[in-house]
Design a protein around this motif. Structure first.
Motif, mmCIF file in Angstrom:
data_model
loop_
_atom_site.group_PDB
_atom_site.id
_atom_site.type_symbol
_atom_site.label_atom_id
_atom_site.label_comp_id
_atom_site.label_asym_id
_atom_site.label_seq_id
_atom_site.Cartn_x
_atom_site.Cartn_y
_atom_site.Cartn_z
ATOM 1 N N ARG A 78 0.834 -1.201 0.000
ATOM 2 C CA ARG A 78 0.000 0.000 0.000
ATOM 3 C C ARG A 78 0.868 1.250 0.000
ATOM 4 N N TRP A 88 -2.969 -3.396 -6.675
ATOM 5 C CA TRP A 88 -3.192 -1.957 -6.511
ATOM 6 C C TRP A 88 -3.076 -1.232 -7.847
ATOM 7 N N GLY A 106 -10.380 2.788 1.255
ATOM 8 C CA GLY A 106 -10.029 1.480 1.802
ATOM 9 C C GLY A 106 -11.171 0.487 1.662
ATOM 10 N N GLU A 128 -9.969 -0.801 -1.938
ATOM 11 C CA GLU A 128 -8.809 -1.616 -1.596
ATOM 12 C C GLU A 128 -9.197 -2.965 -1.013
#
Lengths: 232, 514
Positions: free
Chosen positions: B75, B157, B176, B180
Motif C-alpha cells: 500500500r 493496486w 479502503g 482496496e
C-alpha cells in the motif's frame, strides 16, 4: 479470374455468403459497414480462414485447400506488414527466398524495386527508421517482387494521412495495376474507390454483391450500402 | 482472427515439444518410479507424519506472514512517490535469483547466535534468541517471499484504475473499504497460495536452519533417508506425498486469481487524494523503511563480511566456483531449449509438463537418474551432469512462464505475415521467432542460470571432493565453522548468480533495434 463459388463463411454468430466472379486485371473496392465481413472475406481468399462451404477458384483452379503461401495471392494487412527486426531489403527478399539467401541477381531485383517505389538507398534500414509512408512503400515493394497475380489490400494505408494515402493508392494502381494484376482493396472512403477502383463490391447484410462499375454503384448505391455511405 | 482448420497447418513441427514433454515426464515421474522399483516397496517411518505436519505448518505460516506483512508495504509503495522507488521495486525481484544459502548466511549475520540482534540483546542484558527451528525456517521463507508478495499485491493496486480513486475522492468515499478491500480479497488468497506452494518443497532453508525431528520438511526428510539410511522406499514414498501435497496446492492456485508475476505497470503511481494525513504518511514511511531494512541488511552483511573472506578462500573453492559456472551455463541452455520446445508446441499437455517439476523432489529426481544410469556409467563421473540436468528441469517452469506468453505475442503479431510468406519450421524460427524472442530468451536463461548456480540440492547427496559445487563448498565451510571463508564464498556466489543473470538478460536486450 477470381471466382467465389457458393462460398459460405462463419465465425461464431457471424455469417457471410459470396457467389461471384472478379475479372482478371480489375481493381475492385470492397466496401461496407464495419463488422460486415470485409476483412473476413479477404482472409478466406488469402487462406487464413477456411470457408464452411463453397470454393475459391483462380483461373479455374480450386485453391480452397491451399496454404496461404502456396496461393497466387499477396496480401497487405492493416499493420505488421514488415518484420521489425529485419532490414527493408531482407523484408522484401523474403518474397523471393523465404530462407533469405539471395543470389546476386535476386539482390539486384530487390535494389531495382526499391528504386521503383522511391526507397533507393534505404534497403539497409530497419522499418523503425522509416516513416509510415516509407514503410507502406516497402511493403508494396515486396508485393511487386512477389509476382502473385491477385493482390489483397486490407486497409494497409488506413493509418496514413489523406494525401499520403492517395499517393500510395496511385502508386499501387500504377505499379500493380500496370502489370495487369487483379486488386481487391478494402476501403471506407468512396473517394479512394473513385480514385483507383474500376468496380465496387458491397459486403453488407451477410452477403457479398458481385462487382459493378464504381461510378454506377456509388452514384446509385443499393439500399444497404446507401445507409452506410450516407450523403456524399 | 481464428485460424481455419483446413487452410493452415501448424507453423512448427510438434515433435520437439512432444519430446521435451516426454523427457520432463520421464525425469519427474519416471525417476520416482525408478526409485520405487529399486526400493521394492515403500516404508513409512514413525516420525513421517510429524514431517508432513511440519511441512504444511511452516508453509502456511510463511505464506500467512509474508502476505500480512506485504499488505502495508504494497500500500505504501502504491500511494507514495519517492526517489529510489523504482529501484526498490526492482530489488524486490532480486530474492528470486538469490542463492538460498547466501541469504541464510546473511540472516545468520543478523539474527544468528553471533548476529547483530543478539549482540544488541546481550548489551541490554537480555537472553539470546536462537534462529534454529520453526521460526528460523519461517523467517528465511518470509525473507524470500515477502518481496514476491509485495509485488503480487502491488499489481493488484496498480490494476485499480486511476479514475476510481478520482471518483472516490470527489465523492468523499472511503478508498479502503470501497476499492482496496475488495481488491485485497481477490488478490491475497492467490498470492498466499503461491507462496505456500513454493515453501512446501523447501530444502536448503530447512537443511541449514531446521533439522531435528521437530523441524524437518518432506524434502529434507528425503535427503536424510537417502544420505544417511539409503532408505529408497521411504524416500520414494515421501516424494509421492510431496507430489500429492503440491498437486493439491497447485489446484488451489489454479482456482484462485493470481496476478501475472512478470506483469509490467508497477512503475505507475496512481494520483491519490487519500492518505495525506500525518499518521498515514508516517506509517507508510515506516513500512517501506522496515521492509527495505529487513531485505537489505542481510545482503549488506554478506558483502561486508565476505570482502575480507575473499582473500581466505582456499583454491578448492575457486575450482568449485568454476564448476558451478559450467553447470549453470549448461543447465540454463538446456532449460531454455526445453522451455522453447514446449512453448512452440503449446497446448494443455505442454503446459502441464512444464509445471510438473514444481511438485517434484529434485533429490528423488537425481537419485532416480543415478539408479537408472549407474549400471552403465561410473557414478563418480555422473554427479555434475546429473546436477546440471536436474537444475535444468527444476528451472523449466520459470523459463516456460517467461517464453510461452512471448511466443504467443509473436505469433499474434507476425504469424499471419509469416504464413503469407510461407515461413514455417526452421526458417520461421530462424528469421522471425528467435530474433523477436531475444529479450525473453536472455531473461529466461538468466533466471535458469542464477537458479542453477545457487542450488544446493541434489549435489549435496552425491558430490565427492572433486565434484563440489560452490554452494556445497560454502555449506561445508559453514559446517566446519570456517565462517570467514564461508562469507567469502557467499559473496563470490552472490556475485556469480547476479552477474550471470545480468549478463544473460543484458545479452538478450542488446541490439534492441526493433
Amino acid at each position: 479470374m477470381l471466382r467465389l463459388d457458393g462460398l459460405r463463411l462463419a465465425q461464431g454468430d457471424f455469417a457471410l455468403a459470396a457467389d461471384l466472379v472478379v475479372q482478371g486485371g480489375a481493381t475492385v473496392a470492397v466496401m461496407g459497414p464495419s463488422g460486415g465481413g470485409k476483412s473476413t472475406l479477404l482472409s478466406v481468399i488469402a487462406g487464413f480462414l477456411a470457408p464452411v462451404a463453397g470454393r475459391v477458384l483462380w483461373g479455374g483452379a480450386d485453391i480452397t485447400a491451399l496454404p496461404p503461401a502456396a496461393r497466387p495471392v499477396s496480401i497487405l494487412f492493416q499493420d505488421n506488414n514488415l518484420f521489425p527486426h529485419l532490414t527493408i531489403a531482407q523484408n522484401i527478399g523474403l518474397a523471393l527466398r523465404p530462407a533469405l539467401r539471395l543470389t546476386a541477381a535476386e539482390a539486384d531485383r530487390v535494389e531495382d524495386v526499391l528504386v521503383r517505389v522511391g526507397l533507393a538507398g534505404l534497403g539497409t534500414r530497419r522499418p523503425a527508421a522509416l516513416s509510415g509512408g516509407q514503410q507502406s512503400r516497402a511493403a508494396l515493394a515486396r508485393l511487386l517482387v512477389a509476382q502473385k497475380p491477385l493482390v489483397l489490400l486490407d486497409e494497409p494505408f488506413a493509418a496514413l494521412g489523406p494525401a499520403l494515402r492517395a499517393e500510395m493508392l496511385d502508386l499501387c494502381a500504377q505499379t500493380l495495376g500496370g502489370q495487369g494484376r487483379t486488386l481487391l482493396m478494402v476501403t471506407h472512403d468512396p473517394q479512394d474507390a473513385r480514385r483507383i477502383a474500376s468496380d465496387v463490391m458491397a459486403v453488407e447484410g451477410g452477403e457479398v454483391s458481385a462487382p459493378a462499375p464504381t461510378a454506377q454503384v456509388l452514384d446509385h448505391p443499393p439500399p444497404g450500402l446507401r445507409a452506410y455511405l450516407g450523403k456524399e | 482472427m481464428a485460424r481455419g482448420p483446413v487452410a493452415i497447418g501448424a507453423p512448427f513441427a510438434r515433435w520437439p515439444g512432444t519430446a521435451a514433454a516426454v523427457l520432463v515426464l520421464a525425469l519427474t515421474l519416471g525417476t520416482l518410479a525408478a526409485v520405487l522399483w529399486r526400493a521394492g516397496g515403500v516404508g513409512w517411518a514413525a516420525g513421517d507424519w510429524q514431517v508432513v505436519r511440519f511441512t504444511i505448518l511452516q508453509a502456511a505460516l510463511s505464506a500467512a506472514l509474508s502476505v500480512t506483512l506485504a499488505i502495508p508495504v504494497a500500500r505504501a509503495l502504491a500511494r507514495r512517490r519517492f526517489p529510489g522507488r523504482g529501484l526498490l521495486i526492482t530489488l524486490l525481484g532480486a530474492p528470486f535469483i538469490l542463492p538460498v544459502i547466501v541469504a541464510v548466511l546473511g540472516l545468520l549475520a543478523i539474527f544468528g547466535r553471533g548476529g547483530l540482534v543478539n549482540a544488541g540483546l546481550g548489551a541490554l542484558g537480555l537472553p539470546p534468541l536462537s534462529i534454529y527451528g520453526l521460526h528460523g525456517v519461517v523467517l528465511a521463507h518470509v525473507f524470500f517471499n515477502l518481496p514476491l508478495a509485495v509485488r503480487l499485491i502491488l499489481q493488484g493496486w496498480a490494476a485499480i484504475p486511476a479514475e476510481r480513486f478520482r471518483l472516490a475522492a470527489s465523492l468523499g468515499l472511503p478508498v479502503g473499504r470501497l476499492l482496496e478491500r475488495p481488491m485485497l480479497r481477490a488478490v491475497v488468497p492467490g498470492a498466499a497460495m503461491v507462496i505456500f506452494l513454493i515453501c512446501l518443497t523447501s530444502f536448503a532453508v530447512a537443511l541449514t536452519l531446521g533439522g531435528g525431528p521437530r523441524a524437518t520438511t518432506v524434502e529434507l526428510a528425503i535427503y536424510q533417508a537417502l544420505r544417511f539410511d539409503f532408505d529408497l522406499g521411504r524416500a520414494a514414498l515421501l516424494a509421492a506425498v510431496q507430489f500429492g501435497l503440491c498437486a493439491l496446492a497447485a489446484l488451489a492456485v489454479w482456482g484462485l486469481a493470481v496476478p501475472d508475476r512478470m506483469g509490467a505497470g508497477l512503475d505507475r503511481v496512481a494520483e491519490r487524494w487519500d492518505g495525506a494525513g500525518r499518521p498515514e504518511r508516517l506509517a507508510d514511511a515506516l513500512a517501506i523503511t522496515l521492509a527495505a531494512l529487513f531485505l537489505l541488511a542481510p545482503l549488506a552483511m554478506v558483502v561486508a563480511r565476505g570482502l575480507p573472506g575473499l582473500a581466505e578462500l582456499p583454491p578448492s573453492v575457486w575450482r568449485a566456483a568454476a564448476r558451478s559456472v559450467v553447470i549453470a551455463l549448461a543447465s540454463a541452455g538446456l532449460a531454455v531449449a526445453l522451455a522453447l520446445a514446449l512453448a512452440l508446441r503449446g497446448g494443455v499437455r505442454a503446459t502441464l509438463a512444464g509445471a510438473l517439476p514444481l511438485a517434484a523432489s529434485s533429490l528423488v529426481l537425481g537419485t532416480g537418474l543415478f539408479l537408472l544410469l549407474h549400471p552403465w556409467v561410473n557414478p563418480a563421473t555422473l554427479a555434475l551432469p546429473v546436477t546440471a540436468l536436474v537444475n535444468a528441469v527444476m528451472s523449466l517452469p520459470f523459463a516456460l512462464r517467461v517464453l510461452a506468453p512471448a511466443v504467443a505475442r509473436i505469433e499474434a503479431g507476425h504469424g499471419r505475415l509469416a504464413d503469407a510468406l510461407g515461413l514455417t519450421g526452421w526458417r520461421r524460427l530462424r528469421l522471425v521467432t528467435l530474433p523477436r524472442l531475444r529479450g525473453p530468451l536472455g531473461f529466461a536463461g538468466g533466471l535458469a542460470a542464477a537458479l542453477s548456480i545457487g542450488d544446493l540440492g541434489v549435489i549435496a547427496l552425491f558430490a565427492g571432493p572433486q565434484t563440489e559445487t560452490l554452494p556445497l563448498a560454502m555449506y561445508r565451510l559453514m559446517g566446519a565453522y570456517r565462517m570467514e571463508a564461508a562469507a567469502g564464498a557467499a559473496l563470490l556466489l552472490l556475485a556469480l548468480a547476479l552477474g550471470l543473470f545480468w549478463l544473460m538478460d543484458r545479452g538478450g536486450r542488446g541490439d534492441a533495434a526493433a
